[in-house]
Motif scaffolding. Structure first.
Motif, PDB file in Angstrom:
ATOM      1  N   GLN A  96      -3.266  -0.079   6.079  1.00  0.00           N
ATOM      2  CA  GLN A  96      -2.316   0.967   5.747  1.00  0.00           C
ATOM      3  C   GLN A  96      -2.961   2.091   4.945  1.00  0.00           C
ATOM      4  O   GLN A  96      -2.680   3.275   5.155  1.00  0.00           O
ATOM      5  CB  GLN A  96      -1.141   0.373   4.960  1.00  0.00           C
ATOM      6  N   SER A  97      -3.838   1.719   4.009  1.00  0.00           N
ATOM      7  CA  SER A  97      -4.418   2.708   3.097  1.00  0.00           C
ATOM      8  C   SER A  97      -5.654   3.393   3.656  1.00  0.00           C
ATOM      9  O   SER A  97      -6.025   4.483   3.210  1.00  0.00           O
ATOM     10  CB  SER A  97      -4.791   2.032   1.773  1.00  0.00           C
ATOM     11  N   ALA A 108       0.825  -1.212   0.000  1.00  0.00           N
ATOM     12  CA  ALA A 108       0.000   0.000   0.000  1.00  0.00           C
ATOM     13  C   ALA A 108       0.857   1.258   0.000  1.00  0.00           C
ATOM     14  O   ALA A 108       0.499   2.272  -0.614  1.00  0.00           O
ATOM     15  CB  ALA A 108      -0.922  -0.014   1.218  1.00  0.00           C
ATOM     16  N   LYS A 109       2.017   1.199   0.685  1.00  0.00           N
ATOM     17  CA  LYS A 109       2.925   2.351   0.683  1.00  0.00           C
ATOM     18  C   LYS A 109       3.530   2.563  -0.703  1.00  0.00           C
ATOM     19  O   LYS A 109       3.654   3.694  -1.185  1.00  0.00           O
ATOM     20  CB  LYS A 109       4.050   2.137   1.691  1.00  0.00           C
ATOM     21  N   PRO A 116      -0.048   3.039  -3.945  1.00  0.00           N
ATOM     22  CA  PRO A 116      -1.398   3.462  -3.557  1.00  0.00           C
ATOM     23  C   PRO A 116      -2.272   3.704  -4.793  1.00  0.00           C
ATOM     24  O   PRO A 116      -1.765   3.967  -5.891  1.00  0.00           O
ATOM     25  CB  PRO A 116      -1.144   4.761  -2.792  1.00  0.00           C
ATOM     26  N   GLU A 125      -6.587   5.171  -5.646  1.00  0.00           N
ATOM     27  CA  GLU A 125      -7.905   5.523  -5.134  1.00  0.00           C
ATOM     28  C   GLU A 125      -8.899   4.427  -5.474  1.00  0.00           C
ATOM     29  O   GLU A 125      -8.992   3.990  -6.629  1.00  0.00           O
ATOM     30  CB  GLU A 125      -8.360   6.852  -5.722  1.00  0.00           C
TER      31      GLU A 125
END
Length: 485
Positions: A314-315, A287-288, A291, A293
């Protein structure tokens, strides 16, 4: 015999699981339970060998699941004794769907100092050369398994004891091996000098257990003591306990990193780390790094679940079960008709339509091998009304075959070997596709600085093409190693 599931061929498969017990009454029952916990490591066949002072050595080898073969009173009463070993296996890439009973381990040999049985997880990378040499010197092989080479090498050894002979035999072997073996009174465990494949030690009352994973100790109620170290041989008896020594030259360990990603059960412990927590960390790193949407994070069940949870945490994007797995499908769907085959993964996975309709979906899976299943799952999501589908993969691109005990397609059949990431995205027909980086994967397994290119801690050859042990037999057959950079 369970046939290979027609839609299960898009995953890498660990080929073997091993278990041993000594100093416990009815050892075969412990072995059967341990193998049941290790069934994910091999579902084609299984075998058990035991020894009893009155009845001597006895064995049972069967095709199919442990639960279907080693739970009946009729079978288990033929396996008396307080020492035993067992093995579950997949067929190898070269014998896909052609597992023969003669290839089912453990293998047994009768030596001048008594009988011994052996079971092996991994792959001997110089097995073809050893087999040729042994046959030329008069050995007669009963199977196509590379593991049988160890028995023949032991037979030719001049060692005074069976552990001595095993040491001498294994010094001639290249590749990856975790071995459990047994004599009339002893249980023996060995890991290769790099420790590529796992092996753990446990205790139950006055007895001891060896297993591929800690989850197999849990199922029998054994206490996890420690991992057998890379290059270590443990010789265990009920009277003398555990005796340890190191017959091989010490080397930097290179444990298989894919055990953390996929092979091992999430409830096992590897290198002092929870497999589940490591996979959740992989999802966080993913996720880092990548990413996007979206409205929901959904796993490809079940192997993608921990990473999807980590990605969601994480997100901040909600986690949801957008795909439901049919838990009763297994690998026992016998002879499906052509019409049924054409239903594809729908036999095994079903989309939660009400949940994903008009949603932007992040789909988290553990790996992409051929890509066939990924395309079918994407089509299912779009057919069910998903607005967007974004793939996030909890391992780097699998671009190289494994020669250390994993059933891997030939390199040209690996999607990542022939396509860039963007080309794979277009081939799969998804809105985006991102893999975790190799550095990110190393961070997730506890290496804060990522992968040290000069001294990597793990075997990651399937991602990097850097083989810690030369695949001698495959090189002889024309396999091209990665060119030095």
């Amino acid at each position: 015999m369970p046939l290979a599931h027609p839609f299960d061929d898009d995953k890498l498969k660990e080929e073997c699981g091993i278990f041993g017990a000594v100093g416990v009454a009815d050892a075969a029952n412990f072995v059967a339970l341990g193998l049941h916990a290790l069934q994910h490591r091999g579902q084609e066949a299984g075998g058990i060998v035991v020894h009893d002072p009155v009845h001597g050595f006895n064995s049972a080898r069967r095709m199919g699941y442990v639960r279907d073969n080693f739970t009946s009173h009729e079978v288990m009463q033929t396996l008396p004794g307080n020492v035993g070993i067992g093995h579950v296996r997949y067929s190898t890439a070269g014998n896909k769907g052609q597992t023969a009973i003669r290839d089912v381990q453990p293998f047994f040999g009768e030596f001048s100092m008594g009988g011994a049985a052996i079971a092996h997880n991994g792959n001997i990378t110089n097995a073809d050369a050893l087999r040729r040499e042994l046959i030329e010197r008069g050995s007669i092989f009963q199977s196509s398994s590379d593991s049988e080479c160890i028995i023949h090498l032991m037979a030719r050894s001049m060692g005074r004891t069976i552990p001595d002979r095993m040491e001498e035999a294994l010094r001639k072997v290249e590749g990856a091996f975790s071995v459990v073996a047994m004599t009339r009174t002893k249980l023996i465990g060995v890991r290769d000098p790099l420790g590529v494949r796992p092996l753990v030690l446990g205790k139950f009352g006055d007895g001891y257990m060896l297993a591929s994973e800690t989850c197999a100790l849990d199922i029998v109620g054994a206490e996890f003591i420690r991992e057998v170290e890379p290059g270590e041989m443990v010789v265990i008896s009920a009277k003398s306990g555990v005796q340890s020594h190191f017959p091989f030259r010490r080397r930097q360990s290179r444990f298989c990193i894919f055990e953390h990603v996929y092979f091992s059960r999430p409830d096992s412990i590897l290198g002092g780390r929870s497999v589940y927590e490591t996979r959740e960390n992989i999802g966080r790193e993913l996720a880092k790094e990548s990413p996007v949407e979206a409205d929901l994070v959904c796993p490809v069940p079940d192997s993608g679940t921990p990473a999807a949870i980590g990605f969601s945490l994480q997100s901040g994007i909600p986690y949801a079960m957008g795909i439901i797995r049919n838990q009763y499908m297994g690998r026992t769907f016998i002879e499906p008709s052509e019409q049924i085959r054409n239903m594809g993964v729908r036999l095994k996975l079903n989309v939660n339509r009400a949940l994903i309709r008009n949603k932007r979906i992040i789909l988290v899976d553990d790996s992409v091998v051929r890509g066939t299943t990924s395309r079918k799952i994407k089509d299912m999501l779009l057919d069910a009304g998903a607005a967007e589908v974004h793939f996030r993969i909890a391992s780097p691109p699998t671009a190289w075959p494994c020669f250390y005990g994993v059933d891997t397609p030939q390199r040209e059949k690996l999607l990542a070997a022939t396509m860039t990431e963007d080309e794979m995205r277009d081939h799969l027909g998804v809105d985006s596709l991102k893999f975790i980086s190799l550095d990110g994967l190393y961070r997730a397994v506890g290496e804060a600085e990522g992968r040290d290119p000069k001294a990597p801690k793990y075997c990651d050859a399937c991602f990097s093409g850097e083989y810690p042990v030369a695949p001698t037999d495959m090189i002889e057959k024309g396999f091209q190693l990665k060119a030095a950079e």
